[in-house]
Design an enzyme around this catalytic site. Structure first.
Site, short mmCIF file in Angstrom:
data_model
loop_
_atom_site.label_atom_id
_atom_site.label_comp_id
_atom_site.label_asym_id
_atom_site.label_seq_id
_atom_site.Cartn_x
_atom_site.Cartn_y
_atom_site.Cartn_z
CG HIS A 61 -2.03 -0.98 1.19
ND1 HIS A 61 -3.05 -1.00 2.11
CD2 HIS A 61 -2.30 -1.97 0.29
CE1 HIS A 61 -3.90 -1.96 1.80
NE2 HIS A 61 -3.47 -2.57 0.71
CD GLU A 103 -1.85 4.12 3.35
OE1 GLU A 103 -1.57 3.45 2.32
OE2 GLU A 103 -3.00 4.13 3.85
CB CYS A 156 -6.35 -0.70 5.42
SG CYS A 156 -4.68 -1.39 5.39
CB CYS A 184 -1.81 1.72 6.14
SG CYS A 184 -1.43 0.82 4.61
#
Lengths: 149, 149
Positions: B53, B55, B83, B86
């Protein structure tokens, strides 16, 4: 006999090796239909990477080996209850079964804390089996932190 | 003027580039006292890595640049509510302030779902500012998913 205790034994070996490297001793193994696909210990300090928990490293390696961002039909063995980051990574990777050793009331995110698998925002929930070789996993962590004081 | 809207503009650029690569369009930027330290867009499919992801990639890159597994004094800008994976990575990295764009009622783990920062098991809680350039971030996601149907 090859079974869940021998896979957890491999995770415990990874945890022990992590402790000898000066990392918090946690180890993880990803297992597919044909056996172990990837194994890893915590490498946060070595890699200067706060995401380099054993579970994340094992999942990333297994995905790399399989050429897929999903591990359907694979299980993950880890010596300690996953934190919320690792629990969500396990969900995102579609891991079938999660076997873990010691509970982690201080930082865990499965049975306590954020309880990542217990919200409708969690789109894949693995089967969860806890307490596998929990005593040895917990003893290793206790000794590691006792020696650091 | 360099400020939080220009940092979010950089995160939106990363999101747009991710969408053009066929990835869910989310982008993130890590900012230190001297400006942008790292920027990344989602690369889950490209890297076959469910943890890639925006992040996580931005945090890992910033940590690598700084030679530390912690980003104290640094802020993270991301176009979408993180999420749980993260959010916990942001906590583990000791990010000072989290600025995000659109809310994510379906998969987010900050204001909904696991609410990672709201449990005693979360040992570092960033300051959180939401709704920054939310409309543009949300529009980009809507268009991406509409085009995939």
């Amino acid at each position: 006999m090859v079974g869940f205790t021998s896979y957890m034994a491999a995770a415990l070996e990874e945890a022990r090796a992590a402790g000898l490297r000066g990392e918090v001793p946690v180890g993880a193994v990803v297992v597919g239909p044909a056996g172990v696909v990837a194994r890893a210990g915590n490498r946060v300090r070595e890699l200067c990477d706060p995401t380099a928990h054993a579970e994340v490293l094992a999942i990333r390696e297994a995905c790399r080996m399989l050429g897929s961002e999903r591990l359907g039909g694979h299980d993950l063995y880890v010596t300690l209850e996953p934190c919320p980051m690792c629990a969500q990574a396990i969900s995102l990777a579609r891991v079938g079964r999660l076997y873990y050793g010691a509970s982690d009331p201080k930082s865990g995110g499965v049975e306590g804390g954020a309880r990542v698998f217990s919200h409708p925002q969690c789109h894949h929930i693995p089967e969860v089996y806890d307490g596998i070789s929990a005593e040895e996993a917990a003893r290793m962590l206790r000794e590691f932190f006792a020696n650091r004081r």
